[in-house]
Design an enzyme around this catalytic site. Structure first.
Site, PDB file in Angstrom:
ATOM      1  N   ASP A   1      -1.326  -0.576   6.093  1.00  0.00           N
ATOM      2  CA  ASP A   1      -1.275   0.164   7.343  1.00  0.00           C
ATOM      3  C   ASP A   1      -2.129  -0.463   8.441  1.00  0.00           C
ATOM      4  OD1 ASP A   1      -3.846   0.748   6.604  1.00  0.00           O
ATOM      5  OD2 ASP A   1      -3.521   2.888   6.284  1.00  0.00           O
TER       6      ASP A   1
ATOM      7  N   ASP B   1      -6.922  -1.428   5.234  1.00  0.00           N
ATOM      8  CA  ASP B   1      -6.641  -2.542   4.339  1.00  0.00           C
ATOM      9  C   ASP B   1      -6.989  -3.890   4.959  1.00  0.00           C
ATOM     10  OD1 ASP B   1      -5.564  -0.865   2.332  1.00  0.00           O
ATOM     11  OD2 ASP B   1      -3.688  -0.740   3.440  1.00  0.00           O
TER      12      ASP B   1
ATOM     13  N   ASP C   1       0.875  -1.170   0.000  1.00  0.00           N
ATOM     14  CA  ASP C   1       0.000   0.000   0.000  1.00  0.00           C
ATOM     15  C   ASP C   1       0.919   1.229   0.000  1.00  0.00           C
ATOM     16  OD1 ASP C   1      -2.341   1.584   0.283  1.00  0.00           O
ATOM     17  OD2 ASP C   1      -1.923   1.738   2.429  1.00  0.00           O
TER      18      ASP C   1
END
Length: 830
Positions: free
Chosen positions: A722, A726, A530
């Protein structure tokens, strides 16, 4: 027909009619989908629990089956109680007692952690989990061999805690709700007992050798028969303490395995010790034949040495959890009535509630999570994150529980109770980390179980074969086959390596939550990152300052910081951080307008900071067209008639991000950037980091679909995010990593939490995974090769029992020692 006979016939008839509903022994209802039965008068009769099954089987085996034909009432357990369960265990069934040690899980389930006494090796874990899985109402039973704790989840409507604890007792283990003080005392007591057993076995071995060596040296018949007989009897008496006391762990383990209807690792060991001792005793009484008292004592001593090493390794693997549990102070100094009054009172940490204010002196640990309300200090977070350097914290900064105040006394406002603190969540995750087993460990357990059965059959065949070849050698060779084998090495190969590796990673700030992480990470083909909060810092920082007037850059930052001093906006915090170290200015008449900016007076002049249109209203003139960075936010500063500066703030890349990406690419992994940000921003970050595949503008469900599509093509995906936004894609990935923080720790769905908050911890985990799998392969190859060579050698008569004992002990010790190399992984890597 007598009255008693009539009653017995009626009871038997009633029992037959309710065979599917009532226990034949006590009359209580039989739970659905259970299998407990005892053959009484050649008929299988249902039992309601393992206790009734054990008692009924004992009655039948003792020849008293007519009890059931002549009884006039059921056993006294049918009065609604459970007389087979000791009263002290029934106490754990009380609702108020369960509220103390158990918590609610999903649905109507409850879960709790129990300490288990009597754990000897990995085979104990397999036996306990297998036994509890057969109890009705038990939804999950996971045993952590390193910490000797059982994580249990059960349905209170179908299962009582006392039934679980009683079932554990029946296979030789004592369990009780986890209590750190009690378990610490028990571990210390068990360690001392094992050392005493080791000492007595070693003493017996040395004394028996003193009598055995002269007999070996006098093989030419120079020793008188009476002297040799005396030495045999002396050896027998000296061997007794080793067999009766020192060998207790092996006999207890073998008996527990047999009661659990399985063949554990201790079965061939106990058979070998018993066979050698009994055979030697018979030879001593008869005055003819070979004796192996020296081999028996040496075997017990060496095997206890190996087990002692294994216990040390388990304790070392559990050290991370013990350090965390002892880090949280039991009490705190609360300021009653703060800020009106500041009376100190010492209270239990468990009594602290959100909103309380506590005083934390230098050298003390913060008892709970909170926010500093007064003072500034340096905080040692090494226990939580692996970061060795103290971090400066001032008023307004969040502090996690378990951190240590390193310099100045401060006041902390509690934000979370003890049970919800960062450290408590961390302890729970570490507890969870040891419950599952990777596929390699499950495979090794299955192989070891079949290995023991094959070994016993082989020993029997070897005995029969040598009985026809040379009857005098049949017994010692069969013993050597039992003794030389080492199923323990197979069973220890994987868990010992994983325990050492996970302990080393925790000390580096990497918490492995799921058992499969190291195995899967080693096989990963794609590493998906990410962007925000993962490859980037997740917060804006000042990228550049463009001066638009005569003021210097320092003066512009001072004015901006004065205007933003009371703002909580992320861009304002970034300007304040950039101005740290500069002499502060004071702003008056502050007026904050949401979505526009802040106006105020500094040194008698009116200033504005914020959007260009908002500031231009005060300046009175516009600015020429300026190029703007797509990924940056522009903040303007101006006063009446003059533009002063433009500040560009953006989410900065983590300093280690480029190195981590390069390392994964060099290792042959495909690196992908998957983000919800604009494609232009994502492309720019990918270009700076050297990532070829960059996919932007992805909603959470689109990220999930993208990863699943990648997996459908055969990829093994490692996802790094994080931990908050997610959750779905982290759960779907084959192995996942979440950047750790106090907020994310409680809600993460990842397999691994990066407590240090550093991205290079992912690369350290990947390196450790490679080392761990290498050590596991080495251990499995060694255990397999040893058994393939040693067992045939013993069966052919090339090894006597004492040499076999040395071989088995060394095999287990080599496996454990090789695994312990993983605990020396460096804490930091550049």
């Amino acid at each position: 027909m007598s009255s008693a006979t009539s009653n017995a016939a009626a009871l038997t008839s009633a029992t037959a009619q309710a065979a599917q509903a009532a226990c034949f022994h006590c009359g209580l209802p039989v739970p659905e989908n259970t299998h407990w039965t005892v053959a009484i008068d050649q008929q299988p009769q249902p039992m309601c629990c393992p206790g009734c099954e054990a008692v009924a089987q004992t009655i039948v085996d003792s020849g008293f089956a007519d009890y059931y034909r002549t009884r006039t009432s059921f056993s006294n357990t049918a009065d609604g109680g459970q007389a087979l369960v000791p009263p002290e265990l029934k106490l754990f069934d009380a609702e108020e007692e369960q509220q103390r040690y158990a918590t609610r899980a999903e649905g109507n389930l409850r879960e709790a952690v129990f300490s288990v006494e009597g754990i000897r090796c990995a085979a104990c874990v397999w036996l306990i989990e297998r036994r509890l899985a057969r109890l009705p109402g038990v939804a999950q039973a996971g045993m952590n061999v390193s910490t000797e704790r059982l994580h249990l989840r059960w349905d209170p409507a179908a299962c009582k805690p006392s039934a679980v604890l009683q079932s554990m007792r029946e296979i030789g283990y004592t369990a009780y709700p986890f209590d750190p003080v009690r378990q610490g005392a028990q571990l210390q007591k068990a360690g001392k007992k094992l050392f005493r057993q080791l000492f007595i076995a070693g003493l017996a071995m040395m004394q028996v050798m003193m009598y055995a060596v002269p007999v070996y040296l006098a093989s030419d018949g120079t020793m008188e028969a009476d002297m040799e007989t005396m030495m045999r009897w002396a050896s027998l008496l000296l061997t007794l303490p080793a067999v009766v006391y020192s060998a207790q762990p092996f006999f207890a383990g073998a008996w527990a395995s047999l009661k659990g209807r399985s063949l554990g690792m201790d079965v061939p060991v106990a058979l070998g010790i018993a066979a050698a001792f009994i055979g030697s005793t018979v030879a001593t009484v008869r005055g003819q034949g070979e004796v192996y008292f020296d081999s028996v004592t040496m075997f017990i001593f060496l095997l206890l040495c190996s087990r002692y090493l294994e216990v040390i390794a388990r304790r070392k693997a559990a050290s991370a959890l013990e350090r965390l549990q002892h880090a949280m102070p039991a009490s705190a100094t609360r300021l009653a009535g703060y800020p009106a009054t500041a009376t100190d009172e010492v209270v239990s940490a468990a009594q602290l509630q959100a909103g309380d204010v506590i005083r934390v002196r230098p050298g003390e640990a913060f008892a709970v999570d909170g926010v500093l309300v007064e003072g500034s200090t340096s905080v040692d977070l090494s226990l939580l994150s692996g970061e060795s350097r103290p971090q400066h914290k001032s008023a307004g900064d969040a502090i996690p529980g378990g951190a240590v105040n390193a310099s100045q006394p401060v006041l902390l406002k509690v934000t979370r109770a003890v049970g919800e603190s960062t450290l408590s969540n961390l302890v729970k995750l570490i507890e969870q980390a040891g419950q599952g087993k990777p596929q390699l460990a499950l495979w090794a357990d299955k192989v070891a179980g079949w290995f023991v059965l094959a070994l016993l059959l082989l020993a029997l065949c070897v005995f029969v074969a040598w009985w026809f070849i040379d009857p005098a050698r049949a017994w010692p060779i069969a013993i050597a086959v039992l003794v030389v084998s080492c199923p323990c090495a197979l069973s220890l190969a994987t868990p010992s390596a994983l325990a050492a590796a996970t302990d080393a990673l925790v000390r580096q700030g990497v918490l492995v939550v799921q058992a499969h992480v190291l195995e899967t990470m080693h096989r990963a083909t794609h590493v998906v990152f990410d962007k925000t909060g993962t490859l980037t810092e997740g917060r804006p920082v000042l990228q550049s300052c463009t001066l638009l007037g005569d003021a210097s850059g320092e003066r512009a930052l001072q004015i901006a910081a004065a205007l933003e001093a009371s703002s909580l906006h992320p861009l304002a915090r970034a300007l304040l951080q950039a101005a740290e170290g500069l002499p502060p200015l004071h702003a008056a008449d502050l007026n904050s307008i949401a979505g526009e900016g802040v106006a105020g007076t500094v040194d008698g002049r009116m200033f504005r900071i914020g959007r260009q249109e908002f500031v231009s209203d005060l300046v009175g003139r516009g600015l020429p067209q300026m190029t703007e960075d797509d990924g940056a936010s522009a903040v303007y500063l101006g006063t009446g008639g003059d533009w002063i500066a433009r500040f560009e703030l953006a989410d900065a890349l983590r300093p280690e991000a480029a190195r981590v990406v390069a390392n994964f690419r060099a290792a042959g992994k495909e690196v992908v950037l998957l983000s919800g940000d604009r494609q232009q921003t994502v492309d720019r970050v990918a270009a700076r980091l050297g990532i070829a595949d960059a996919i932007g503008q992805q909603l959470p469900e689109q990220k999930l679909a993208w990863v699943q599509a990648l997996q459908a093509r055969g990829a093994v995906v490692a996802m790094v995010g994080d931990g908050i936004n997610d959750a779905a894609v982290l759960k779907a990935a084959d192995v996942s990593f979440a950047m750790g923080s106090g907020a994310a720790l409680a809600q993460t769905h990842a397999d691994t939490v990066l407590l240090s908050g550093r991205l290079d911890a992912v690369w350290r985990a990947a390196q450790t995974a490679g080392r761990t799998m290498a050590v596991v392969r080495q251990n499995l190859w060694w255990a397999s090769l040893y058994n393939l060579v040693a067992i045939p050698a013993a069966a052919l008569g090339w090894l006597n029992p004492w040499l076999s004992g040395i071989g088995m002990s060394l095999s287990s010790a080599i496996v454990v020692a090789n695994a312990l190399r993983l605990s020396r992984v460096p804490r930091t890597e550049d």
